[in-house]
Enzyme design. Sequence first.
Site, short mmCIF file in Angstrom:
data_model
loop_
_atom_site.label_atom_id
_atom_site.label_comp_id
_atom_site.label_asym_id
_atom_site.label_seq_id
_atom_site.Cartn_x
_atom_site.Cartn_y
_atom_site.Cartn_z
N GLN A 113 0.85 -1.19 0.00
CA GLN A 113 0.00 0.00 0.00
C GLN A 113 0.89 1.24 0.00
O GLN A 113 1.55 1.54 1.00
CB GLN A 113 -0.90 -0.02 1.23
CG GLN A 113 -1.87 1.14 1.34
CD GLN A 113 -2.83 0.95 2.50
OE1 GLN A 113 -3.77 0.17 2.42
NE2 GLN A 113 -2.58 1.66 3.59
N GLU B 247 -12.67 -4.49 4.88
CA GLU B 247 -12.11 -5.59 5.63
C GLU B 247 -13.19 -6.65 5.75
O GLU B 247 -14.36 -6.34 5.91
CB GLU B 247 -11.67 -5.13 7.02
CG GLU B 247 -10.55 -4.10 6.99
CD GLU B 247 -10.09 -3.74 8.38
OE1 GLU B 247 -9.82 -4.67 9.16
OE2 GLU B 247 -10.03 -2.55 8.69
#
Length: 735
Positions: A481, A599
């Site tokens: 990321q 998530e």
Amino acid sequence: MPLSLTAEHADLAAVASEFAERFAGILDTRGQLDAYSTGGRPSYWSELVDNGLHALHISEEHGGQGGTVADTAIVVEEFGRRLVPGPYVSTVLASAAVAGAEECKASTRGLALFAEGATGALVMPSSALLAVATDQGWRLRGSAKVSSLLSAEYLVVGFNAESATRFALIDVQTPGLKRIAATCSDLTRDAGTLVLDGLVIDGEVILEGLYATYVETLQAALLAAEAAGVMRWAVEASTDYAKLREQFGKPIGSFQAIKHKCANLLIASELATAAAWSAAVALEQDATQQALAAGSAIEAAIVPSVEAVTEAVTIFGGIGFTWEHDAHLYWRRAITLAAQVSPLDDRLASLGRIAVELDRQIEIELPDEDPAFRQHIGKLLDVAATLVNEHDGGRWYSRGSQRTFLAENGLAAPHWPAPYGMGASPAEQVVISQEYFRHGIVQPTSVIGEWAMPTILAYGTEAIKEQFALPTLRGELAWCQLFSEPGAGSDLAGLSTRATKIDGGWELKGQKVWTSGAHAADWGICLARTDTEVPKHKGLSYFLVDMRSASVVVRPLKQPTGDSEFNEVFLDSVFVPDEYLLGEAGQGWRITATTLQNERTQISSGVSAGTEDAMRTLIRDRGFVGSEREAFTSLGQIVAISSAIGALNLRETLRQVHGIQPGAGSSLAKVAQARLSREAASRVLRLAGPATLFAEAPADAVTGQLGVPQVLLGGGTVEIQLNVIAERILGLPRG
């Protein structure tokens, strides 16, 4: 968030709140403070009995509502929030204890009496109550300090006799029983000293099959529920005040110090609620699970309630430190709750001894489960169990491997939409997780891919989805990321990496830092600025970057632990083709929000944050200094909070399963987890003692301490997260 997790419990909480407002409002309570110290049934008692709120946990055959202790806990919490006076909690404690006994003469009689509206109190066994066997039964002598003793018409008294703990249901008018009045610290209740002087207990009043651990858990659950209600009041009242009270021309809630106080109160309140819920659930489990849950309820709910109201008073300022303000009444209530579970160190040491080998476990029960779905998942995992994972240098290569089979059958990320996942609902994810556990298979994870791929599936073209989805699930592609920069950590919108449009794509220039796993990643999700003429968060775009490009330079950062999990990444005129711009230019901020929210539902029957593992190892290997009691007490304290954090996360899962909008639990748990990790690392260091002189200290005591900043800073500092909680969840004004 309240204790309730279902629509039915939410309705019950609303009924309890309305009842308290109509019949036991705070102004009425204040007007009758002098009357409560003398005991007796309060003025609202007949209406309470008419509404059945006193007998929710008593079976219908004995005149009750046929519910559970968890139902009663909902009312206890709401009554705590409303500071309902009188002996309600002591009475439901006593009657719930009777309901937990086997069917016998004493329990049948007691349940009928309590269902009709009798008041009661619970007297826990202690060394101050002595029992001597006689021909008539047991003769009791001793004394005990008891909440709502003067209001009680019946007592459930625990005593130790012949190496066993027994409980008896006793009429307060029984000869040999004396009640000595005292002024209760809680001005809305009475209290007194119970004196037993030769009171004879026979088989007629013994509550058969009622065990001490069960009663201790029951007491912890209901007192914790009341503590959670008190702490909810502290959060709500102080936050409302912080929004209105002005100093220096601004609401005090706009000052960061006050924001953090309010946010910390909310975190403590939510942990208390989760711990109370866990203890109520444990009443249906075995004795060891009950002991673990009871310890957590005491340490994470009952004890912190005193400090929570203290902190609320510091927000109220001088006005909160006056007799006219309600704060001291709640403060007093919290103090008396903590008094009823003393001594604390003994309980924590006992909890630690159990927790050395056991975790808190809660098995999720699903409403309206489809057996065919579970059977289908079971059959797939039966096949997967026959396969092995083959890899080379961290890359899976065998298409016959277990990982590949799971990916191609939607089980690697079942919450993703088909054809890559199953589009599994939260309830179906629970089933899948349970089946993974039953088959002894670890559910695979793609780590950063867990966040990257749902975003790609939402905004990418079909060609992009096909290029990345299955290879990521099979473990053939690793992701990183590329968000944080040297000048843009918590302030993500302030990043300076530039993306300039060129023929066929974009040229990226800039530096990223603290990038986990960049040295092993194949691809990265990257935020870069494409427009400098608009507000900073509107000028960002979201790119997919090939980390194997020659223009991408990855430099590992060596941490104090000696590891190099983080990296700085230099983007030196990196070319990104147009097809790897996700969405449209300028949509980066909105797309990033999708990434951070994507998530999967975290499902586990284990209710623990995992911070106690190093301390467990230290104790098991006997690598600690000092006494066993000190070591077990430290472990007990850490496990208690860890279990509360785990219960908080599990409650968020259950909200989704029951179709309720998720609360703020995961955000709050993240802060609590970071702090607990810091505390646990410090305790391990202290317990390891002189051994930390050497790098090979037991239980990784030194590296554990050196790794703490990774938890405190990763994903946004604790302080930034407190600001977010205060502003976005509590609604406090920006500074």
